[in-house]
Design an enzyme around this catalytic site. Structure first.
Site, PDB file in Angstrom:
ATOM      1  N   ASP A  30      66.925  -7.437  71.434  1.00  0.00           N
ATOM      2  CA  ASP A  30      65.735  -7.990  72.371  1.00  0.00           C
ATOM      3  C   ASP A  30      66.290  -7.832  73.891  1.00  0.00           C
ATOM      4  OD1 ASP A  30      62.972  -9.744  71.775  1.00  0.00           O
ATOM      5  OD2 ASP A  30      63.808  -9.794  73.648  1.00  0.00           O
ATOM      6  N   GLU A  95      53.078 -10.455  71.903  1.00  0.00           N
ATOM      7  CA  GLU A  95      52.955  -9.668  73.286  1.00  0.00           C
ATOM      8  C   GLU A  95      52.942  -8.217  73.057  1.00  0.00           C
ATOM      9  OE1 GLU A  95      56.186 -10.817  75.842  1.00  0.00           O
ATOM     10  OE2 GLU A  95      55.463 -12.764  76.010  1.00  0.00           O
ATOM     11  N   VAL A  96      53.559  -7.549  72.106  1.00  0.00           N
ATOM     12  CA  VAL A  96      53.749  -6.170  71.820  1.00  0.00           C
ATOM     13  C   VAL A  96      52.921  -5.840  70.605  1.00  0.00           C
ATOM     14  CG1 VAL A  96      55.231  -4.351  71.478  1.00  0.00           C
ATOM     15  CG2 VAL A  96      56.002  -5.879  73.041  1.00  0.00           C
ATOM     16  N   HIS A 100      56.712  -6.566  64.416  1.00  0.00           N
ATOM     17  CA  HIS A 100      58.188  -6.690  64.475  1.00  0.00           C
ATOM     18  C   HIS A 100      58.658  -7.988  64.134  1.00  0.00           C
ATOM     19  CE1 HIS A 100      56.150  -7.811  68.283  1.00  0.00           C
ATOM     20  NE2 HIS A 100      57.146  -8.689  68.602  1.00  0.00           N
TER      21      HIS A 100
END
Ligand code: 5GP
Length: 114
Positions: A30, A95-96, A100
């Site tokens: 990250d 956020e993405v 994940h």
């Protein structure tokens, strides 16, 4: 073709510190680590949120988990412990919009999360 930042990392259009890759998943560090170890495990298949995981994805999502556990062992944090997190949608802190798994460890975690 998607334009999420993770799709670009999969396509190697932007750099990432990759720690594991196979035909199904990619794992990389990250960019804003929340612990000494903070690795994101993502599927190469585009799945926007946890809500979009369907029965066909069970093997893939299981593979994401076993990949994260293997990386935890390789990072030397498996015995002390770590956290696996998948955020979903705004209130989950996502956020993405490409699913994940966060593998975070190397420090004492607090509970409950903020
Ligand atoms: P989310 O909030 O969606 O669960 O987590 C997204 C994560 O992606 C965040 O922890 C953030 O730091 C990380 N991230 C965002 N952009 C990039 C990037 O370009 N490269 C890397 N390696 N991580 C990123």
């Amino acid at each position: 073709m998607s334009d999420t930042i993770f799709a670009k990392i999969i396509r190697k259009e932007i750099p990432a510190e990759i720690v594991y890759e196979d035909e199904q998943v990619l794992a990389f560090r990250d960019i804003n680590p929340q612990g000494p170890t903070h690795v994101l495990v993502i599927p190469k298949e585009e799945i926007a949120t946890a809500n979009d995981i369907i029965g066909d994805h069970e093997q893939l999502v299981g593979h994401m988990v076993t990949t994260a556990v293997q990386i935890a062992k390789e990072e030397g944090i498996a015995d002390d412990g770590y956290r696996l997190v998948m955020n979903c949608n705004p209130e989950g802190g996502q956020e993405v919009y490409h699913i994940h798994l966060h593998l975070i460890g190397g420090r004492q975690m607090e509970w409950p999360p903020g």
